[in-house]
Design a protein around this motif. Structure first.
Motif, short mmCIF file in Angstrom:
data_model
loop_
_atom_site.label_atom_id
_atom_site.label_comp_id
_atom_site.label_asym_id
_atom_site.label_seq_id
_atom_site.Cartn_x
_atom_site.Cartn_y
_atom_site.Cartn_z
N ASP A 249 -0.24 3.20 -42.45
CA ASP A 249 0.19 4.15 -41.42
C ASP A 249 -0.99 4.92 -40.85
O ASP A 249 -0.97 6.15 -40.73
CB ASP A 249 1.26 5.11 -41.98
CG ASP A 249 2.00 5.85 -40.87
OD1 ASP A 249 2.02 5.34 -39.73
OD2 ASP A 249 2.55 6.93 -41.16
N ASN A 250 -2.05 4.17 -40.51
CA ASN A 250 -3.27 4.71 -39.90
C ASN A 250 -4.07 5.62 -40.82
O ASN A 250 -4.90 6.41 -40.34
CB ASN A 250 -2.95 5.46 -38.59
CG ASN A 250 -2.53 4.55 -37.47
OD1 ASN A 250 -3.06 3.45 -37.33
ND2 ASN A 250 -1.58 5.00 -36.67
N HIS A 251 -3.89 5.49 -42.11
CA HIS A 251 -4.66 6.31 -43.05
C HIS A 251 -5.83 5.56 -43.67
O HIS A 251 -6.67 6.19 -44.32
CB HIS A 251 -3.75 6.84 -44.16
CG HIS A 251 -2.78 7.88 -43.70
ND1 HIS A 251 -3.17 9.08 -43.14
CD2 HIS A 251 -1.42 7.90 -43.69
CE1 HIS A 251 -2.10 9.80 -42.82
NE2 HIS A 251 -1.03 9.10 -43.14
N HIS B 77 -4.31 -5.14 -35.94
CA HIS B 77 -4.83 -4.52 -37.16
C HIS B 77 -6.19 -5.07 -37.55
O HIS B 77 -6.82 -4.55 -38.49
CB HIS B 77 -3.85 -4.71 -38.32
CG HIS B 77 -2.63 -3.85 -38.23
ND1 HIS B 77 -2.67 -2.48 -38.30
CD2 HIS B 77 -1.32 -4.18 -38.05
CE1 HIS B 77 -1.44 -1.99 -38.18
NE2 HIS B 77 -0.61 -3.00 -38.02
#
Length: 423
Positions: free
Chosen positions: A138-140, A110
């Motif tokens: 969540d990848n946003h 990350h």
């Protein structure tokens, strides 16, 4: 006549009997499922048969290319250790090289840490360190903190406007020290991104270091070159939005990319140099013939706005000329408070990692937003070679032709890259 009729009937009967014999033999070979067999049983039998099939082994050539890509190309394009960096300077700095340390596996992948220091024989230098927090929410969400110092010892300057003369060629030293922190949100499976960043920019401008060129301050003055004598430091804020509507194809993506950035510069030095810069760009790719051929188009516009009594320093004005826009002209050939650019390319693959291209560019600079248009348009054309890893251009070689001569470029970036600022 009667004999012919009987002969025809005899031949027809022979053919019918032969067909019936073939059908009978075929029926004996085909095992028709009995009424006790079920559809699920037939499906299970087919699944068992499929499992027994062996996959087709890749060819020797494919295996060698995969091995080459894994051992050589991937470490160059996606390093994860102490390595080297080629490039990284603003265009015009010459071939640059230096150490780079990058880690992509911190905090369970990350956190990406990337630091490098590069220099060139033209005495241009740049150091930069970046921390990217990726895959959040969540990848946003992505967060970025970065700091950089760059020293461009010989920036070309010909004067402001599309009528500037090559006879007024000069150079100046431009030093930028910058830091910023920002966040970017991703939506619709990464196809839509929007973000904002805040930071600071410290500027120093002085005499150039290019042998044979006069220093800019010997030809121009503060009256016709704003910011030459009164340098400013800025607080900056940048809002950005990107819509990537492309899908993968064989050699290039297919579809449309839309981008917009608006950067506000607040002058903290009392030199009346506050303004904001609006940048927009649209890039469209049209692959055809199984993706082996591609038509690519780009339209870009950069416009500055300032209040009455304010000005845009010349070292932050939009420019045209060089390997990324007007490829038939010198780097930074034209300066202005705004610029427009149209480019087109026809590209075709000659190998899995090599692509040829024919291109044309057209653009101009203008002094204020109301003068945007096709007046005093400058154009060029040429050809080039791209060296690629999948759909990413690693290096390219372009030759551009214009009324001002022939220019040859060898650079490490994509001609139709994303919106970019040099600070």
């Amino acid at each position: 006549m009667t004999r012919n009729v009987f002969r025809t009937i005899a031949v027809s009967a022979t053919i019918v009997l032969g067909c019936l014999s073939c059908v009978s033999s075929l029926a004996q070979e085909i095992q028709v499922p009995s009424t006790g067999d079920t559809a699920s049983g037939i499906i299970d039998a087919e699944k068992a048969k499929a499992k027994s099939l062996s996959p087709v082994a890749p060819s020797h050539g494919e295996e060698e290319f995969d091995r080459y890509e894994e051992k050589i190309l991937d470490p160059l394009t996606n390093p994860n250790s102490l390595t080297f960096k080629a490039g990284g300077l603003p265009t015009g700095g010459g071939f640059s090289l230096g150490p780079r340390y990058i880690r992509r596996d911190w905090l369970h992948e990350h956190l990406i840490s990337d630091s490098y220091l590069v220099g060139s024989t033209k005495k241009w230098y740049k150091g930069q360190s970046t921390l990217d927090f990726v895959g959040l929410m969540d990848n946003h969400l992505q967060l970025t903190a970065a700091g950089a110092y760059q020293n461009a010892a010989s920036m070309p300057y010909y004067g402001e406007g599309s009528n500037s003369s090559k006879d007024n060629r000069s150079d100046f030293r431009r030093e930028f020290t910058s830091a910023h922190f920002g966040g970017q949100f991703h939506f619709l499976d990464q196809k839509l991104s929007a973000g904002y960043s805040v930071g600071g920019l410290l500027v120093n401008v002085g005499p150039g270091d290019q042998g044979g060129w006069p220093s800019t301050d010997k030809i121009f003055n503060e009256a016709n070159t704003p910011g030459l004598e009164k340098q400013s430091n800025f607080i900056t804020g940048t809002a950005s939005i990107t819509a990537n509507l492309t899908t993968p194809s064989f050699s290039n993506p297919k579809g449309l990319i839309l981008e917009a950035q608006d950067t506000q510069f607040w002058d903290r030095s009392g030199n009346n140099s506050s303004f904001h810069l609006l940048q927009t760009q649209a890039t469209y790719y049209v692959p055809f013939i199984n993706g082996m051929r591609t038509l690519a188009f780009r339209a870009r516009n950069e416009t500055t706005f300032h209040a009455d009594g304010q000005q845009v320093p010349f070292y932050l004005q939009p420019t045209l000329g060089g390997p990324n826009d007007l490829r038939g002209y010198e780097r930074y050939r034209y300066y202005g408070n705004g610029s427009s650019l149209l480019s087109g390319e026809y590209k075709w693959s000659v190998a899995g990692s090599v692509e040829m291209a024919l291109f044309g560019d057209g653009g101009n600079v203008y002094s204020r937003a109301g003068l945007i248009g096709l007046r005093e348009l400058r154009g060029d054309g040429g050809f080039g070679v791209r060296f690629k890893n999948k759909q990413q251009e690693i290096m390219r070689f372009d030759v551009g032709f214009s009324p001002e001569g022939v220019k040859v470029w060898f650079v490490f970036n994509n001609a139709f890259g994303r919106l970019y600022r040099s600070f």
